[in-house]
Motif scaffolding. Structure first.
Motif, PDB file in Angstrom:
ATOM      1  N   GLN A 188      23.178 -22.637 -39.330  1.00 59.05           N
ATOM      2  CA  GLN A 188      22.305 -22.511 -38.578  1.00 59.05           C
ATOM      3  C   GLN A 188      22.400 -21.636 -38.320  1.00 59.05           C
ATOM      4  N   THR A 189      20.878 -20.794 -37.985  1.00 56.90           N
ATOM      5  CA  THR A 189      20.778 -19.127 -38.539  1.00 56.90           C
ATOM      6  C   THR A 189      19.520 -18.889 -37.265  1.00 56.90           C
ATOM      7  N   GLN A 190      19.989 -17.149 -36.615  1.00 58.40           N
ATOM      8  CA  GLN A 190      19.064 -16.993 -35.687  1.00 58.40           C
ATOM      9  C   GLN A 190      16.923 -16.062 -36.505  1.00 58.40           C
ATOM     10  N   TYR A 191      16.056 -17.488 -35.912  1.00 57.10           N
ATOM     11  CA  TYR A 191      15.263 -16.248 -36.967  1.00 57.10           C
ATOM     12  C   TYR A 191      13.849 -15.481 -35.811  1.00 57.10           C
ATOM     13  N   ILE A 192      13.400 -14.890 -36.625  1.00 60.45           N
ATOM     14  CA  ILE A 192      12.152 -14.736 -35.721  1.00 60.45           C
ATOM     15  C   ILE A 192      11.012 -14.546 -36.322  1.00 60.45           C
ATOM     16  N   ALA A 193       9.557 -14.675 -35.485  1.00 60.67           N
ATOM     17  CA  ALA A 193       8.333 -14.663 -36.292  1.00 60.67           C
ATOM     18  C   ALA A 193       7.457 -13.895 -35.264  1.00 60.67           C
ATOM     19  N   TRP A 194       6.374 -13.161 -36.181  1.00 59.27           N
ATOM     20  CA  TRP A 194       5.324 -12.116 -34.823  1.00 59.27           C
ATOM     21  C   TRP A 194       3.909 -13.553 -35.464  1.00 59.27           C
ATOM     22  N   SER A 195       3.413 -13.578 -34.092  1.00 55.84           N
ATOM     23  CA  SER A 195       1.920 -13.572 -33.863  1.00 55.84           C
ATOM     24  C   SER A 195       1.002 -12.922 -33.667  1.00 55.84           C
ATOM     25  N   PRO A 196      -0.431 -12.765 -35.066  1.00 55.72           N
ATOM     26  CA  PRO A 196      -1.527 -11.408 -35.025  1.00 55.72           C
ATOM     27  C   PRO A 196      -2.172 -12.080 -33.839  1.00 55.72           C
ATOM     28  N   ASP A 197      -1.777 -13.416 -33.256  1.00 56.12           N
ATOM     29  CA  ASP A 197      -3.294 -13.628 -32.526  1.00 56.12           C
ATOM     30  C   ASP A 197      -3.030 -14.611 -31.190  1.00 56.12           C
ATOM     31  N   GLY A 198      -2.204 -13.823 -30.809  1.00 52.27           N
ATOM     32  CA  GLY A 198      -1.850 -14.031 -29.626  1.00 52.27           C
ATOM     33  C   GLY A 198      -0.824 -16.079 -29.719  1.00 52.27           C
ATOM     34  N   GLY A 199      -0.606 -16.019 -30.535  1.00 52.61           N
ATOM     35  CA  GLY A 199       0.330 -17.471 -30.794  1.00 52.61           C
ATOM     36  C   GLY A 199       0.126 -18.236 -30.846  1.00 52.61           C
ATOM     37  N   GLN A 200      -1.077 -18.286 -31.393  1.00 53.92           N
ATOM     38  CA  GLN A 200      -1.347 -19.794 -32.158  1.00 53.92           C
ATOM     39  C   GLN A 200      -0.561 -19.835 -33.532  1.00 53.92           C
ATOM     40  N   THR A 201      -0.589 -18.473 -34.440  1.00 57.27           N
ATOM     41  CA  THR A 201       0.249 -18.560 -35.874  1.00 57.27           C
ATOM     42  C   THR A 201       1.174 -17.230 -35.711  1.00 57.27           C
ATOM     43  N   LYS A 203       4.707 -16.144 -37.751  1.00 59.19           N
ATOM     44  CA  LYS A 203       4.895 -15.304 -39.704  1.00 59.19           C
ATOM     45  C   LYS A 203       5.883 -14.563 -38.765  1.00 59.19           C
ATOM     46  N   ASP A 204       7.014 -16.067 -40.289  1.00 59.46           N
ATOM     47  CA  ASP A 204       9.091 -15.457 -40.138  1.00 59.46           C
ATOM     48  C   ASP A 204       8.277 -14.380 -40.382  1.00 59.46           C
ATOM     49  N   TYR A 205       9.088 -12.991 -40.117  1.00 59.72           N
ATOM     50  CA  TYR A 205       9.456 -11.225 -40.509  1.00 59.72           C
ATOM     51  C   TYR A 205      10.612 -11.949 -42.148  1.00 59.72           C
ATOM     52  N   GLU A 206      10.347 -10.909 -42.443  1.00 58.08           N
ATOM     53  CA  GLU A 206      10.962 -11.732 -44.217  1.00 58.08           C
ATOM     54  C   GLU A 206      11.835 -11.017 -44.178  1.00 58.08           C
ATOM     55  N   GLY A 207      12.674 -10.240 -43.125  1.00 56.78           N
ATOM     56  CA  GLY A 207      14.330  -9.669 -43.306  1.00 56.78           C
ATOM     57  C   GLY A 207      15.040 -11.266 -42.568  1.00 56.78           C
ATOM     58  N   ASN A 208      14.390 -12.316 -42.292  1.00 60.15           N
ATOM     59  CA  ASN A 208      15.155 -13.052 -41.724  1.00 60.15           C
ATOM     60  C   ASN A 208      16.671 -13.719 -42.457  1.00 60.15           C
ATOM     61  N   PRO A 209      17.501 -14.322 -41.954  1.00 65.14           N
ATOM     62  CA  PRO A 209      17.618 -14.289 -40.876  1.00 65.14           C
ATOM     63  C   PRO A 209      17.965 -13.210 -39.891  1.00 65.14           C
ATOM     64  N   VAL A 210      18.319 -13.269 -38.638  1.00 68.57           N
ATOM     65  CA  VAL A 210      18.285 -12.149 -37.901  1.00 68.57           C
ATOM     66  C   VAL A 210      19.728 -11.557 -37.205  1.00 68.57           C
ATOM     67  N   LEU A 211      20.005 -13.196 -36.885  1.00 75.16           N
ATOM     68  CA  LEU A 211      21.692 -13.865 -36.925  1.00 75.16           C
ATOM     69  C   LEU A 211      22.018 -14.603 -37.329  1.00 75.16           C
ATOM     70  N   ASP A 212      23.170 -14.702 -38.360  1.00 71.86           N
ATOM     71  CA  ASP A 212      24.095 -15.524 -38.904  1.00 71.86           C
ATOM     72  C   ASP A 212      25.401 -15.177 -38.667  1.00 71.86           C
ATOM     73  N   ILE A 213      25.999 -16.510 -38.456  1.00 66.90           N
ATOM     74  CA  ILE A 213      27.414 -15.673 -38.305  1.00 66.90           C
ATOM     75  C   ILE A 213      28.585 -17.533 -39.067  1.00 66.90           C
ATOM     76  N   GLY A 214      27.356 -18.024 -40.198  1.00 66.22           N
ATOM     77  CA  GLY A 214      28.210 -19.006 -41.593  1.00 66.22           C
ATOM     78  C   GLY A 214      28.614 -20.632 -40.313  1.00 66.22           C
ATOM     79  N   HIS A 215      27.779 -20.509 -39.362  1.00 70.26           N
ATOM     80  CA  HIS A 215      27.893 -20.896 -38.918  1.00 70.26           C
ATOM     81  C   HIS A 215      27.454 -22.916 -39.085  1.00 70.26           C
ATOM     82  N   ASN A 216      26.995 -23.615 -38.743  1.00 70.59           N
ATOM     83  CA  ASN A 216      26.787 -24.865 -38.807  1.00 70.59           C
ATOM     84  C   ASN A 216      26.309 -25.815 -37.614  1.00 70.59           C
TER      85      ASN A 216
END
Ligand code: FRU
Length: 568
Positions: A188-201, A203-216
């Motif tokens: 289980q890792t943390q991802y970020i995603a940004w919206s080009p259209d006020g929240g409707q879509t 888009k996953d950041y290409e550098g995901n995950p932004v936080l991974d401690i090797g945990h499940n």
């Protein structure tokens, strides 16, 4: 099926088909309230988790929109939150042509980030490629006027949507960013995603995950902007270890571990869905605030299954320190779980929405084509109880706006062993307000082995003999809620009766009850005690009656409102 229709709420959000659990990404963007939600589009059971999405301008009238985040090869899209990155501190948003160069904010944030975190190699390149893609996607040679027009023709448009348009968002260099968990059985890792259209879509950041401690078992990030230290703070749980971890970031991409809280309170099996909010304290000192940390647990709640507890304390930007050792739950029922507080609420109010359900039976409820309901929005404040401890008080948020003319029901007193009743409107949600005192038991009353000091009950019933009751017991000074005499659903864990913690001090109490299809929400004593319950009458409830035993009741106030339907 009949149940799918009969149990569909009229003022609560529920998905048209499929399975819904936790509220996610709750944020007011200046124009719309967003409600993202854990969603399986493929069937009425948990699994294949996507992020569903709905918007509203009043938190009751919801327009459902296309799925915002999908399950991918990287895993299911588990719970998370959303923030507004107004100044594009993340650098995720493409520069807009009409924007004047914005040095201040962006540079400071970037500089700070550079000082504290060593930026990943290739970061700049990554960012440029994300930006280029975004640029293509968003602008594609079109002007901003074109873009605005297109947005006006999206599914949330004036013509097609029951949601009235409110003024456009102020221009922003950035936009909405979601922070959530990607989950596979291994990780289980943390991802970020940004919206080009006020929240409707999203888009996953290409550098995901932004936080991974090797945990499940590391999930459910909730992020807020901590103004005094000018950074974002994430609370996220290491579920099995019963720890809430705090992380800090200046750009949402790099996260620094700050501290851990727990194990504390009720641990249950897993800690889930933490939320941290600075909450107003009612009273003489205007502007007084305290931090509240909400931690959901499942299974292992004292009522069985899922429940949410909270801690009141201080937060200095790094560490949460509870004021005391009190453990308190948000609810005395068992159907309010995984609450999330709204980000960016007008007036910095604390308002939350929770999942009106329990993992013990959520996949076996009598309705089949859709499952899952959200609570109505609830405003939270802190209030001192009679022993001086700060407790949360929770009340419906702006529900008054839905009231239709009151159903005539005047009553000022009920003699012992008497009742008064009124017909309920059919197929409508109702709100009942009551303010009652039980008089001391008169010497002329017969002795009984129950209700020693009087008992007051609100009973919803029908001709088929089903009943649902909510009441106050004058001996224990507790509220109770009894759904056991309803015949639409039975399940070993769908227990029938609940009672609140002590309502200290007095034989006077107030109740605010919202009954909508299969949902019951009880707010007692101005929100000091809240009970949430799924209720499944086999046949519609037709009558409301007020009953008193072994004492007389003085009715200071009674009002019954049908509520304007906001959902179909
Ligand atoms: C809580 C929860 C979360 C998880 C999500 C999965 O109800 O178990 O911990 O992110 O549901 O849908």
């Amino acid at each position: 099926t009949l149940a799918d229709k009969q149990y569909r709420p009229k003022i609560h959000f529920s998905p048209s088909t499929g399975f819904m659990n936790d509220p996610n990404g709750l944020i007011f963007d200046g124009r719309y309230y967003h409600l993202y939600y854990q969603y399986n589009p493929f069937g009425p059971y948990a699994g294949h988790v996507h992020w569903g999405h709905a918007v509203s301008t009043d938190l009751y009238t919801w327009q459902d929109l296309p799925i915002a985040i999908r399950e991918t090869e990287a895993g299911e899209a588990y719970s998370g939150c959303a923030v507004l990155d107004r100044d594009n501190r993340s650098g995720l948003f493409p520069p807009r042509t009409q924007d004047k160069p914005q040095p201040g904010a962006v540079e400071t944030a970037a500089q700070k980030a550079a000082q504290l975190f060593s930026p990943l190699p290739g970061d700049e390149q990554e960012r440029r490629s994300v930006d280029r893609q975004a640029q293509d996607l968003l602008h594609g040679g079109r002007t901003d006027t074109d873009l605005l027009k297109e947005l006006g023709n999206d599914p949330v448009s004036r013509e097609q949507s029951p949601v009235p348009m409110s003024p456009a968002l102020p221009p922003m260099a950035g936009g909405l960013v979601a922070i959530y968990t990607r989950a596979t059985p291994q990780r289980q890792t943390q991802y970020i995603a940004w919206s080009p259209d006020g929240g409707q879509t999203l888009k996953d950041y290409e550098g995901n995950p932004v936080l991974d401690i090797g945990h499940n078992s590391f999930r459910d990030p909730k992020v807020l902007w901590h103004a005094p230290t000018e950074k974002w703070v994430m609370v996220v749980v290491r579920s099995r270890e019963h720890k809430v971890s705090f992380y800090g970031s200046f750009d949402l991409k790099h996260w620094m571990h700050l501290s851990d809280f727990g194990p504390s309170g009720i641990t249950g099996v897993d800690y889930e869905c933490p939320a941290l909010a600075e909450v107003e304290v009612e009273g003489e000192t205007p502007g007084e605030k305290r931090w509240v940390l909400f931690v959901s647990i499942n299974p292992g709640g004292p009522q069985g299954g899922s429940i949410t507890q909270y801690f009141v304390g201080q937060f200095d930007g790094e560490r949460f320190t509870p004021d005391d050792t009190i453990v308190d739950l948000t609810d005395f029922g068992k159907d309010s779980y995984a609450l999330q507080t709204y980000e960016n609420m007008p007036g910095n109010q604390t308002v939350y929405v929770a999942w009106l359900d329990n993992w013990q039976y959520c996949e076996e409820l009598p309705n089949k084509s859709w499952r899952g309901i959200m609570t109505i929005p609830r405003k939270v404040v802190l209030r001192r109880d009679t022993s001086g401890w700060l407790r949360i008080a929770q009340n419906p948020y702006q529900l008054e706006a839905l009231r239709r003319p009151a159903i005539p029901f005047a009553l000022s007193r009920l003699e012992p062993q008497s009742s008064r009743q009124v017909a309920l409107p059919t197929g409508e949600a109702v709100e009942l307000l009551l303010d009652v005192s039980l008089e001391d038991r008169g010497s002329t009353l017969p002795d009984g082995d129950h209700g020693r000091a009087g008992r007051f009950a609100v009973v919803f019933s029908n001709r088929q003999g089903e009943s649902l009751s909510i009441g106050f017991d004058g001996f224990s000074c507790q509220l109770w809620l009894d759904r056991s005499n309803l015949h639409g659903f039975s399940h070993p864990f769908f227990t029938g009766t609940f009672s609140s913690a002590l309502i200290p001090g007095s034989r006077r109490f107030s109740l605010r009850i919202v009954l909508d299809a299969c949902t019951l929400e009880v707010f007692a004593n101005e929100g000091m005690s809240v009970g949430t319950a799924l209720v499944y009458p086999a046949n519609p409830l037709e009558t409301l009656s007020l009953q008193v035993t072994n004492a007389a009741a003085v009715i200071h106030k009674v009002a019954l409102y049908p509520l304007r339907q906001t959902m179909d």
